[in-house]
Design a protein around this motif. Sequence first.
Motif, short mmCIF file in Angstrom:
data_model
loop_
_atom_site.label_atom_id
_atom_site.label_comp_id
_atom_site.label_asym_id
_atom_site.label_seq_id
_atom_site.Cartn_x
_atom_site.Cartn_y
_atom_site.Cartn_z
N GLU A 1 100.74 61.09 18.91
CA GLU A 1 102.12 61.80 18.61
C GLU A 1 102.62 62.60 19.79
O GLU A 1 101.81 63.15 20.67
N LEU A 2 104.04 62.73 20.14
CA LEU A 2 104.33 63.51 21.37
C LEU A 2 104.08 64.82 21.32
O LEU A 2 103.93 65.48 20.47
N ASP B 1 92.82 64.02 29.02
CA ASP B 1 92.79 64.12 27.42
C ASP B 1 94.22 63.90 26.95
O ASP B 1 94.60 64.66 25.95
N ALA B 2 94.81 62.71 27.27
CA ALA B 2 95.87 62.34 26.90
C ALA B 2 95.86 60.94 26.14
O ALA B 2 94.95 60.22 26.18
N GLY B 3 96.88 60.81 25.34
CA GLY B 3 96.97 59.44 24.65
C GLY B 3 98.16 58.53 25.14
O GLY B 3 99.18 59.43 25.86
N PHE C 1 105.66 65.96 33.14
CA PHE C 1 107.11 66.56 32.70
C PHE C 1 106.69 67.37 31.60
O PHE C 1 106.03 66.95 30.52
N ARG C 2 106.89 68.60 31.66
CA ARG C 2 107.01 69.26 30.47
C ARG C 2 108.19 69.14 29.46
O ARG C 2 109.46 69.28 29.98
N VAL C 3 108.18 68.71 28.28
CA VAL C 3 109.05 68.27 27.36
C VAL C 3 109.85 69.40 26.67
O VAL C 3 109.06 70.49 26.24
N ARG C 4 110.86 69.63 27.17
CA ARG C 4 111.79 70.65 26.52
C ARG C 4 112.25 70.54 24.99
O ARG C 4 112.05 71.25 24.13
N ASP D 1 99.18 67.68 25.02
CA ASP D 1 99.27 69.13 24.86
C ASP D 1 98.81 69.99 26.03
O ASP D 1 99.40 71.05 26.17
N ALA D 2 97.70 69.55 26.72
CA ALA D 2 96.83 70.20 27.83
C ALA D 2 97.77 70.37 28.89
O ALA D 2 98.36 69.31 29.43
#
Length: 395
Positions: free
Chosen positions: A274-275, A300-302, A325-328, A314-315
């Motif tokens: 999930e996002l 630690d990403a998917g 990119f940090r998701v707004r 999330d890390a």
Amino acid sequence: MDIAELTALLTPEGLRLLDEIGPLDNTDDAARAVSRLRAAGHSPDLVAGVVGQARLRVRAAAKFGPFAERMLFTRAGLEQATRLPIAARHAGRFRAAGIERVADLGCGIGGDALGLAGLGIRVHAVDADEVTAAIAAYNLAPFGDAATVAHARAEEVDLTGMDAVWLDPARRTAGHAETRQVASGEWSPSLEWVFALLGRIPGGVKLGPGFDRALIPDDVEAQWISADGSTIELVLWAGALARDGVRRAALVVRGDDAWELTAPDDSPDVDSRELGAFVHEPDGAVIRARLIGEVARALDAGMLSTGIAYLTSDAALTSPFVSTFRVREQLPVDTKKLAQALRARGIGTLEIKKRGVDVDPAVLRKKLSLRGDEAATLIVTRVGSKRLALLADRV
């Protein structure tokens, strides 16, 4: 540039004029220079050669830095030349392997030969085009006998005494100005000849980053290289120049810094998830080398979606092998609603990234009619069959 222009240029008068005229940044400057030189009584060939080189030297600064001010070029040769910092990295591998003499087969204007000679490696550079070989000889002249140049076909060169080879097969039609790409079966020298040679002598071959992976031999190291965000080439290393246990590598160069990711084979992708709070776009060299899975595990990403080169996590971890990119927030995909949402947030400067969707960023930007003082990144992609528009900020 043709042979008449080069002959006129390679004279004391021609080279003096080239140094005196200085850089010509645009067509207006070039036109004024032509008029001035013709009025002074200089021949058409000399004027064309001098003005053409002055224009090319300006463009060449991006690849050769201050060295461009004392080099000669053809337009096609400059386009195809290796950037000098990258050529120096290639040369470093030869030196690390204890190589002392290299035959540069298909040397072009001499970019890679400059890198080799600059690290004290003796180089014999060869090009099948007479004008190009002459220009390479001029560019390599400061190295004296340590860098020799010949006008010859690669297949005709006597490699006696050479420790290794460097090859850059001609992948475009012959010419010094406008050229076009040709099919791999029309390359010169042929891939079959190149790979057979690399089976007998250590060496490297420079190819385009989109080279058909099915044609890569099993016994070479394939290294994809990006520079300042652009994936520029694939190099296949053979013999003593291939590293033990490495068959896939991604070299990421930004300015004077470089990072490399290596693996014994293609790396399996990780599962999708999930996002999360962050989206990561792997560097083009990492994507081409199929090492996305290596980066994902380190972060630690998917995968954001199976088969699309975006990762999510999330890390708050970053890596030189990705843009993060940090998701707004998630925004509507519909263009009209998306435009309204961006205007409501005051977004006037928007970087648009897209993967897995048929979107033209330039066309979309025009339709959005942006206005405001804020800046952001819009990521347009899909998860399965569902389109996704994410407003984000570069980390």
